[in-house]
Design a protein around this motif. Sequence first.
Motif, PDB file in Angstrom:
ATOM      1  N   UNK A 150       0.464   1.800 -16.215  1.00 53.68           N
ATOM      2  CA  UNK A 150       1.756   2.473 -16.094  1.00 53.68           C
ATOM      3  C   UNK A 150       2.566   2.328 -17.389  1.00 53.68           C
ATOM      4  N   UNK A 151       2.568   1.123 -17.957  1.00 50.24           N
ATOM      5  CA  UNK A 151       3.349   0.874 -19.171  1.00 50.24           C
ATOM      6  C   UNK A 151       2.817   1.680 -20.354  1.00 50.24           C
ATOM      7  N   UNK A 181       6.824   7.955 -14.733  1.00 50.82           N
ATOM      8  CA  UNK A 181       5.986   6.768 -14.914  1.00 50.82           C
ATOM      9  C   UNK A 181       6.820   5.495 -14.938  1.00 50.82           C
ATOM     10  N   UNK A 182       8.047   5.586 -15.484  1.00 51.21           N
ATOM     11  CA  UNK A 182       8.941   4.429 -15.465  1.00 51.21           C
ATOM     12  C   UNK A 182       9.295   4.044 -14.032  1.00 51.21           C
ATOM     13  N   UNK A 183       9.533   5.048 -13.197  1.00 52.08           N
ATOM     14  CA  UNK A 183       9.830   4.780 -11.782  1.00 52.08           C
ATOM     15  C   UNK A 183       8.606   4.174 -11.095  1.00 52.08           C
ATOM     16  N   UNK A 184       7.408   4.698 -11.419  1.00 53.49           N
ATOM     17  CA  UNK A 184       6.178   4.160 -10.827  1.00 53.49           C
ATOM     18  C   UNK A 184       6.014   2.680 -11.172  1.00 53.49           C
ATOM     19  N   UNK A 185       6.264   2.335 -12.434  1.00 55.08           N
ATOM     20  CA  UNK A 185       6.167   0.937 -12.858  1.00 55.08           C
ATOM     21  C   UNK A 185       7.206   0.079 -12.142  1.00 55.08           C
ATOM     22  N   UNK A 186       8.419   0.595 -12.012  1.00 54.05           N
ATOM     23  CA  UNK A 186       9.483  -0.149 -11.335  1.00 54.05           C
ATOM     24  C   UNK A 186       9.131  -0.386  -9.864  1.00 54.05           C
ATOM     25  N   UNK A 212       0.834  -1.202   0.000  1.00 51.17           N
ATOM     26  CA  UNK A 212       0.000   0.000   0.000  1.00 51.17           C
ATOM     27  C   UNK A 212       0.870   1.254   0.000  1.00 51.17           C
ATOM     28  N   UNK A 213       1.936   1.246   0.768  1.00 48.19           N
ATOM     29  CA  UNK A 213       2.856   2.393   0.745  1.00 48.19           C
ATOM     30  C   UNK A 213       3.447   2.577  -0.654  1.00 48.19           C
ATOM     31  N   UNK A 214       3.772   1.463  -1.307  1.00 52.30           N
ATOM     32  CA  UNK A 214       4.282   1.543  -2.679  1.00 52.30           C
ATOM     33  C   UNK A 214       3.229   2.151  -3.605  1.00 52.30           C
ATOM     34  N   UNK A 215       1.961   1.781  -3.399  1.00 52.52           N
ATOM     35  CA  UNK A 215       0.886   2.317  -4.232  1.00 52.52           C
ATOM     36  C   UNK A 215       0.762   3.826  -4.066  1.00 52.52           C
ATOM     37  N   UNK A 216       0.925   4.322  -2.839  1.00 51.81           N
ATOM     38  CA  UNK A 216       0.881   5.772  -2.613  1.00 51.81           C
ATOM     39  C   UNK A 216       1.962   6.473  -3.447  1.00 51.81           C
ATOM     40  N   UNK A 217       3.162   5.898  -3.447  1.00 46.76           N
ATOM     41  CA  UNK A 217       4.274   6.472  -4.218  1.00 46.76           C
ATOM     42  C   UNK A 217       3.976   6.418  -5.711  1.00 46.76           C
ATOM     43  N   UNK A 218       3.474   5.295  -6.175  1.00 43.72           N
ATOM     44  CA  UNK A 218       3.177   5.127  -7.597  1.00 43.72           C
ATOM     45  C   UNK A 218       2.135   6.137  -8.080  1.00 43.72           C
ATOM     46  N   UNK A 219       1.093   6.315  -7.290  1.00 38.50           N
ATOM     47  CA  UNK A 219       0.018   7.230  -7.689  1.00 38.50           C
ATOM     48  C   UNK A 219       0.519   8.671  -7.731  1.00 38.50           C
ATOM     49  N   UNK A 220       1.369   9.042  -6.778  1.00 38.91           N
ATOM     50  CA  UNK A 220       1.941  10.385  -6.781  1.00 38.91           C
ATOM     51  C   UNK A 220       2.846  10.590  -7.997  1.00 38.91           C
ATOM     52  N   UNK A 221       3.647   9.580  -8.340  1.00 38.04           N
ATOM     53  CA  UNK A 221       4.502   9.668  -9.521  1.00 38.04           C
ATOM     54  C   UNK A 221       3.662   9.727 -10.796  1.00 38.04           C
TER      55      UNK A 221
END
Length: 400
Positions: free
Chosen positions: A289-290, A385-390, A218-227
Motif C-alpha cells: 500500500x505504501x 491508497x492512502x485510505x487503504x493503508x489507514x 477480513x471486512x477491512x481487507x475487503x475495503x482495502x482491496x476495493x480501494x
Amino acid sequence: MRDAVFNQTERGTFQVWRGVLAGASASLIGIGLARFAYTPLLPAIIGAHWFPASTAAYLGAANLGGYLVGALSAGPMAKRARAATILRAMMLMATVAFVACAFPVSFLWFFAWRFLSGISGGALMVLAAPTIIAHVAPSRRGFASGAIFTGIGLGIAASGTIVPLLLRQGLTQTWLGLAAVSLVLSIVAWNGWPSQDAPAAASAEQHRHAKAPPPPALRALFVEYALNAVGLVPHMIFLVDFVARGLGKGVDAGAQYWVLYGLGAIAGPLLTGHLADRAGFGAALRVAFLLQLIAVALPAVSSNVAWLSVSSVLVGAFTPGIVPLVLGRVNELLAHHPAAQKGAWRTATTGFAVLQALAAYGLSFLFSESGGNYEMLFAIGAGALAVALAVDLFAALRSK
C-alpha cells in the motif's frame, strides 16, 4: 524433504508445480489476454471501421461487466461441478470468444462475446488460485500464488509487444492469433489441475464458521482491496495518454512507459509472493500500500523521466502483484476456517471488480469535466491508497 515444501495430497511435488503452471495459464488467458490485450486493439478496431469510436469503448466495458458476473457466479458453479471441470470450460470459452471476435458480425455479437470473455476471466480469477493453493504448504503459498498471477503480468507485457506485432498481419489475424495462444495454454493446463477438490469442511462446527459473519480484519481487507482497485485505475487507463498528450512527448514515448509497466507486471507477483513468504502477508500488504501510494502520486507532482519510469514499473508490478498478497491474507485470516476461504476470496474479487469499474467510469467523467486534468486523477488514486493503508493500520491496532 519434499513433504516440508508441499502437501503430498495428490501426486507429489511434480503435480503441484503442474498446478501452478495451469493456474498461471488460466490467469494469462482470462485476465492477461482477454482484458489487457484489448487496449492496443481498440485503436485498430476503430481504424478498421469495425465499430465507430462512440460505441467501441463500450466493448471494453463489456469485459469488465462480464468479469463481475463471472466472479459472482463462480461459487454457485463450483457447487454443481468440480473446480477442474469449470476451469477447463472457462479457458475454452475464452478461446472461442477470441475466435468469435475475429469476425465483426455486429455490435451485439461482439459485445456478447466480450461479455463472455469477461465471465471466463472472473471465474478463473476466483477459482484457479484457491484450487491450487489448497494443495501447497503454507510456507510456500506466497511464492506459488505469485507464480500463478504472473500470467496477468505476461498478458500486460504482451499487450504492448506481441499484439502490435500481430496487428501487422491484420486485425482478424490478430484475434485468431490470440485464440491460438489461448488454445495452447488451455492444452498445457488441461491435466495440471488437482484430480479432486480440496476436502470440504464436514463438521457442523466448521459449517457454522463458513456461514459466520467475517471478522473485522477480513471486512477491512475487503475495503482495502476495493480501494486498491481505485488506486490502480489512473495508470491502467491514463498513463500512456498522460505521457503522449499531457506531457506532449508523443505516442511512441507513451508506449515506452507502457512497456515499463508491463515489465514490472511480469516480476511483480513473484516479488510480492516472495516478500510475503519472508515477512508474512499482513506486513507485505502494508508495504505494498505504501509503495503504491508513492508510485501513483509521483506523476501528480513530477514529470521527471526517471520518476515517471519508477512510477510505471512499480504500479505495473503491483497491478497483478497485489492479488497474491490479498489472497494469502484472506487464507491467513481464515486459517482455522478453511471452508470460508473460497467465499471470502470471491467477495474480495467482486469488490475489486465493482470499484475498478466504477473508478474507470468515474475518473473518465472527471477527466472530461476538468478539461483534461491528469494530475487530479493520479492524486485521487493516491488518496484511495492512502485510505487503504489507514484502514489496514487501524484494523491492525484494533486487533491488538
